[in-house]
Design a protein around this motif. Structure first.
Motif, mmCIF file in Angstrom:
data_model
loop_
_atom_site.group_PDB
_atom_site.id
_atom_site.type_symbol
_atom_site.label_atom_id
_atom_site.label_comp_id
_atom_site.label_asym_id
_atom_site.label_seq_id
_atom_site.Cartn_x
_atom_site.Cartn_y
_atom_site.Cartn_z
ATOM 1 N N LEU A 457 0.819 -1.213 0.000
ATOM 2 C CA LEU A 457 0.000 0.000 0.000
ATOM 3 C C LEU A 457 0.857 1.269 0.000
ATOM 4 O O LEU A 457 0.328 2.367 -0.201
ATOM 5 C CB LEU A 457 -0.924 0.035 1.218
ATOM 6 N N ALA A 458 2.168 1.122 0.210
ATOM 7 C CA ALA A 458 3.049 2.278 0.380
ATOM 8 C C ALA A 458 3.325 2.986 -0.943
ATOM 9 O O ALA A 458 3.420 2.352 -2.000
ATOM 10 C CB ALA A 458 4.362 1.846 1.026
ATOM 11 N N GLN A 459 3.459 4.312 -0.871
ATOM 12 C CA GLN A 459 3.792 5.108 -2.052
ATOM 13 C C GLN A 459 5.139 4.704 -2.630
ATOM 14 O O GLN A 459 5.329 4.684 -3.841
ATOM 15 C CB GLN A 459 3.843 6.594 -1.690
ATOM 16 N N ASN A 460 6.084 4.383 -1.750
ATOM 17 C CA ASN A 460 7.460 4.098 -2.156
ATOM 18 C C ASN A 460 7.787 2.616 -2.088
ATOM 19 O O ASN A 460 8.937 2.245 -1.834
ATOM 20 C CB ASN A 460 8.435 4.889 -1.285
ATOM 21 N N VAL A 461 6.779 1.754 -2.312
ATOM 22 C CA VAL A 461 7.016 0.314 -2.210
ATOM 23 C C VAL A 461 8.040 -0.161 -3.238
ATOM 24 O O VAL A 461 8.681 -1.203 -3.056
ATOM 25 C CB VAL A 461 5.687 -0.457 -2.371
ATOM 26 N N SER A 462 8.236 0.617 -4.305
ATOM 27 C CA SER A 462 9.212 0.246 -5.330
ATOM 28 C C SER A 462 10.644 0.219 -4.793
ATOM 29 O O SER A 462 11.526 -0.377 -5.411
ATOM 30 C CB SER A 462 9.126 1.191 -6.528
ATOM 31 N N THR A 463 10.886 0.864 -3.622
ATOM 32 C CA THR A 463 12.225 0.823 -3.034
ATOM 33 C C THR A 463 12.622 -0.587 -2.605
ATOM 34 O O THR A 463 13.792 -0.834 -2.331
ATOM 35 C CB THR A 463 12.327 1.757 -1.819
ATOM 36 N N LEU A 464 11.659 -1.495 -2.583
ATOM 37 C CA LEU A 464 11.979 -2.888 -2.274
ATOM 38 C C LEU A 464 12.821 -3.544 -3.359
ATOM 39 O O LEU A 464 13.315 -4.659 -3.168
ATOM 40 C CB LEU A 464 10.695 -3.698 -2.043
ATOM 41 N N ASP A 465 12.978 -2.861 -4.488
ATOM 42 C CA ASP A 465 13.921 -3.346 -5.500
ATOM 43 C C ASP A 465 15.329 -3.471 -4.905
ATOM 44 O O ASP A 465 16.079 -4.394 -5.243
ATOM 45 C CB ASP A 465 13.942 -2.414 -6.709
ATOM 46 N N ASN A 466 15.694 -2.515 -4.039
ATOM 47 C CA ASN A 466 16.991 -2.565 -3.373
ATOM 48 C C ASN A 466 17.091 -3.788 -2.456
ATOM 49 O O ASN A 466 18.117 -4.465 -2.397
ATOM 50 C CB ASN A 466 17.223 -1.288 -2.561
ATOM 51 N N PHE A 467 16.005 -4.047 -1.732
ATOM 52 C CA PHE A 467 15.934 -5.223 -0.861
ATOM 53 C C PHE A 467 16.083 -6.502 -1.677
ATOM 54 O O PHE A 467 16.857 -7.395 -1.318
ATOM 55 C CB PHE A 467 14.602 -5.205 -0.112
ATOM 56 N N LYS A 468 15.333 -6.575 -2.789
ATOM 57 C CA LYS A 468 15.379 -7.767 -3.636
ATOM 58 C C LYS A 468 16.767 -7.973 -4.234
ATOM 59 O O LYS A 468 17.259 -9.113 -4.322
ATOM 60 C CB LYS A 468 14.341 -7.639 -4.753
ATOM 61 N N ASP A 469 17.401 -6.893 -4.647
ATOM 62 C CA ASP A 469 18.728 -6.983 -5.260
ATOM 63 C C ASP A 469 19.743 -7.593 -4.293
ATOM 64 O O ASP A 469 20.519 -8.478 -4.661
ATOM 65 C CB ASP A 469 19.189 -5.595 -5.717
ATOM 66 N N ILE A 470 19.730 -7.130 -3.029
ATOM 67 C CA ILE A 470 20.660 -7.665 -2.034
ATOM 68 C C ILE A 470 20.325 -9.123 -1.723
ATOM 69 O O ILE A 470 21.211 -9.967 -1.590
ATOM 70 C CB ILE A 470 20.632 -6.803 -0.766
ATOM 71 N N MET A 471 19.021 -9.434 -1.615
ATOM 72 C CA MET A 471 18.596 -10.805 -1.352
ATOM 73 C C MET A 471 19.003 -11.735 -2.493
ATOM 74 O O MET A 471 19.426 -12.876 -2.259
ATOM 75 C CB MET A 471 17.084 -10.857 -1.137
ATOM 76 N N GLN A 472 18.898 -11.258 -3.720
ATOM 77 C CA GLN A 472 19.279 -12.087 -4.866
ATOM 78 C C GLN A 472 20.765 -12.405 -4.855
ATOM 79 O O GLN A 472 21.168 -13.551 -5.054
ATOM 80 C CB GLN A 472 18.895 -11.381 -6.169
ATOM 81 N N ARG A 473 21.583 -11.371 -4.589
ATOM 82 C CA ARG A 473 23.019 -11.602 -4.560
ATOM 83 C C ARG A 473 23.415 -12.495 -3.375
ATOM 84 O O ARG A 473 24.346 -13.289 -3.466
ATOM 85 C CB ARG A 473 23.759 -10.266 -4.525
ATOM 86 N N SER A 474 22.692 -12.356 -2.270
ATOM 87 C CA SER A 474 22.919 -13.237 -1.131
ATOM 88 C C SER A 474 22.579 -14.680 -1.492
ATOM 89 O O SER A 474 23.289 -15.611 -1.104
ATOM 90 C CB SER A 474 22.083 -12.782 0.063
ATOM 91 N N MET A 475 21.493 -14.858 -2.247
ATOM 92 C CA MET A 475 21.105 -16.199 -2.665
ATOM 93 C C MET A 475 22.164 -16.818 -3.582
ATOM 94 O O MET A 475 22.505 -17.999 -3.457
ATOM 95 C CB MET A 475 19.751 -16.153 -3.379
#
Length: 610
Positions: A457-475
């Protein structure tokens, strides 16, 4: 025996009449059908296999066990066991939250009581209450704030100090007695409130509060705090104020708007007969007037003739939006504190209860909430230019939320470079390297989807791209550590059309599980998370499979027809190793339960106990 669904629907119908008083509710506890429904409801949770103070679980459930429970209720010899107390960590805090684990038989009785109370009170609960209610969640609360808190000047952030531990038992019982005239039923609730708890094998009595973890605690909490909801409804009626029936426009705005309309009317009348130069001059004048109008508020900034109050509650947290002065907001805060103290014997937390200007960010249900002052102009569906965002409530994802998640998962490390700048380095998660490839990628996907589903619901939910990027590299690094290889080789072997994934065998053939790549789009759809709502009897109008299996009297292992059938349970399918014939059958059927005769049930447990 009457169908419990019909009984509950009948109670719901009568509940809509606020003057109706319910009698003879206790007799519903003599109905085995209610307990079979409660059994089905509670068995859906993994917590059903957590033993209480008596060491028993849902395993070994039978009709004889249910009849025994009903017998103790009939002769009023039933006494709930003290809950087994454990502690769980609070988010963003070193403190721990106490959690009570009732015995299994108590869970069943509490579930029956919960269904009855929910049928009585749910139809009359306030629409402003969202915690632990069917078809309501944190998302519905936040969407209501977005819709109703437009233009508020002040926020009153409300928090009740140790709310669930401080409910006054006598006050709660008096509230229940307004609608329930059945002392046997009231006495049963008294027993649950006074059951106490076991901590370090020591019995501790309870003098206030509702036991957290108990099946009836959420509904009793909502019954108790519904008094606050009613008070706020009455307070809103007194507080809301509009002189002369409608809100006055700002005089400066009305003047410039009138001038704009006059020039626009003159332009429309004359544009066919005027020169190009004069037409451009009039258009330029219209443009200037429109821009000037857009800089002026529609309503007076300090309008004492117009006041509004909005209220929203989730469990023991509440948020109030005020269109008025700061003095109004401070008085509302003080009045609520006085009401809680005098009527409900509760205390507001001075640290967490604050009055904040709507320009600033406040934290509510994990979101940052503010009221926008953006004067940007957009065209509406009719083509009219408007300040679409001015005064609207905006929800934001706090940065520390996804950063703390990365810390929790140990997915990255922070170090300082040679210039003293903070650098983030994704790293492998060693505790995952022993798992299967499918389990690893599924866990990463679940963690990403989990935070996205809540903050979508957040206006800036797209900032989770940064979260996903770090999680992907961690994986990638986790896979590389698992096979003692390099990230490059891991990516080359498992990338397909630019998407990382792993293949696995199923009965239907070879399938592929891909790393999350669906994006992070803002939505306005509520999510009714399982952790947020309780089992709802309305969903169970279909045949109760547990009831059918118990009544069938057929052992699902040996096929013998007997009267005494017991249901064998496991917490998860992952617990099944295939050591016994029963476990092999459960794996084949993909079921966590099995109806067995006494002989087969004892044989299964004898093998598993070795």
């Amino acid at each position: 025996m009457r169908n419990p669904i019909d009984v509950l629907k009948s109670l719901e119908t009568k509940a809509c009449d606020t003057g109706y008083v319910f009698e003879r509710l206790y007799r519903n506890l003599y109905n085995p059908e209610f307990f079979l429904l409660a059994y089905k409801n509670t068995s859906a949770s993994q917590g059903s296999m957590t033993a209480g103070a008596d060491g028993m679980t849902l395993d070994d459930m039978s009709m004889a066990r249910i009849e025994k429970i009903i017998a103790t209720l009939k002769d009023h010899s039933y006494q709930p066991k003290p809950v087994r107390r454990t502690y769980i960590e609070k988010k963003n805090s070193s403190k721990k939250r106490p959690l009570g684990i009732p015995s299994t038989n108590d869970k069943l009785i509490q579930e029956v009581v919960r269904m009855i109370l929910e049928a009585i009170y749910e139809p009359v609960f306030s629409s402003k209450s969202h915690g632990f209610r069917p078809n309501r969640s944190c998302h519905t609360a936040l969407l209501e704030i977005q819709g109703n808190f437009t233009g508020v000047k002040w926020f009153v952030e409300g928090d009740i100090k140790a709310c669930f531990d401080n409910f006054d038992h006598h006050t709660l019982i008096n509230i229940l007695r307004r609608r329930i005239k059945d002392e046997y039923f009231i006495s049963l609730i008294w027993k649950f409130l006074k059951a106490g708890y076991m901590e370090q094998w020591t019995y501790c009595a309870t003098y206030s509060g509702v036991p957290q973890g108990s099946g009836i605690s959420p509904i009793l909490s909502n019954v108790y705090l519904s008094e606050l909801d009613k008070y706020m409804d009455e307070y809103k009626e007194r507080f809301d104020k509009t002189d002369e029936g409608s809100r006055k426009f700002n005089k400066a705005y009305r003047a410039i708007d009138h001038k704009y309309k006059v020039v626009l009317k003159r332009y429309n009348e004359q544009r066919a007969n005027i020169s190009e130069e004069k037409r451009r001059k009039m258009l330029s004048e219209l443009l200037c007037l429109r821009r000037e109008k857009q800089t002026i508020p529609c309503y007076p900034v300090l309008d004492t003739s117009y006041k509004r109050l909005q209220y929203n509650r989730y469990a023991d947290d509440f948020l109030i939006g005020v269109i008025g002065s700061k003095a109004d907001a401070e008085k509302i805060k003080a009045d609520i504190g006085q009401f809680l103290q005098e009527k409900l014997k509760l205390t507001m937390s001075e640290e967490k209860t604050k009055v904040t200007h709507s320009n600033d960010m406040i934290r509510y249900l994990g979101y940052d909430v503010t009221v926008s002052r953006d004067k940007s102009v957009m065209r509406d569906k009719n083509g009219t230019q408007k300040r679409m965002w001015y005064g609207k409530v905006k929800l934001y994802l706090p940065r520390e939320k996804w950063v703390n998640k990365l810390r929790e998962y140990n997915a990255f490390k922070i170090y300082l470079d040679e210039n003293g700048m903070e650098c983030w380095k994704p790293c492998h998660r060693g505790y995952l390297t022993n798992r299967k490839e499918l389990d690893i990628i599924s866990k990463y996907n679940a963690e990403i989807r989990g935070i996205y589903n809540y903050y979508r619901l957040a206006q800036n939910v797209s900032t989770l791209d940064n979260f996903k990027d770090i999680m992907q590299r961690s994986m990638f690094k986790t896979f590389a550590a698992k096979y003692k290889s390099t990230v490059t080789k891991i990516k080359e072997s498992r990338m397909k059309d630019g998407v990382f994934g792993v293949e696995y065998e199923t009965k239907g053939g070879l399938k592929r599980c891909e790393f999350y790549h669906a994006g992070f789009k803002k939505t306005r759809q509520a999510d009714f998370a399982e952790v947020d709502i309780l089992p709802n009897h309305r969903k169970y109008a279909t045949a109760n499979s547990f009831a059918l299996r118990l009544r069938a009297g057929v052992c699902e292992l040996c096929g013998v027809k007997v009267e005494d059938i017991r249901i064998h349970h496991v917490r998860t399918l992952k617990e099944l190793s295939g050591r016994t014939t029963g476990e092999l059958l459960m794996l084949k059927r993909r079921r966590k339960s099995l109806a067995l005769c006494c002989k087969c049930h004892d044989k299964e447990h004898a093998i598993l106990s070795k």
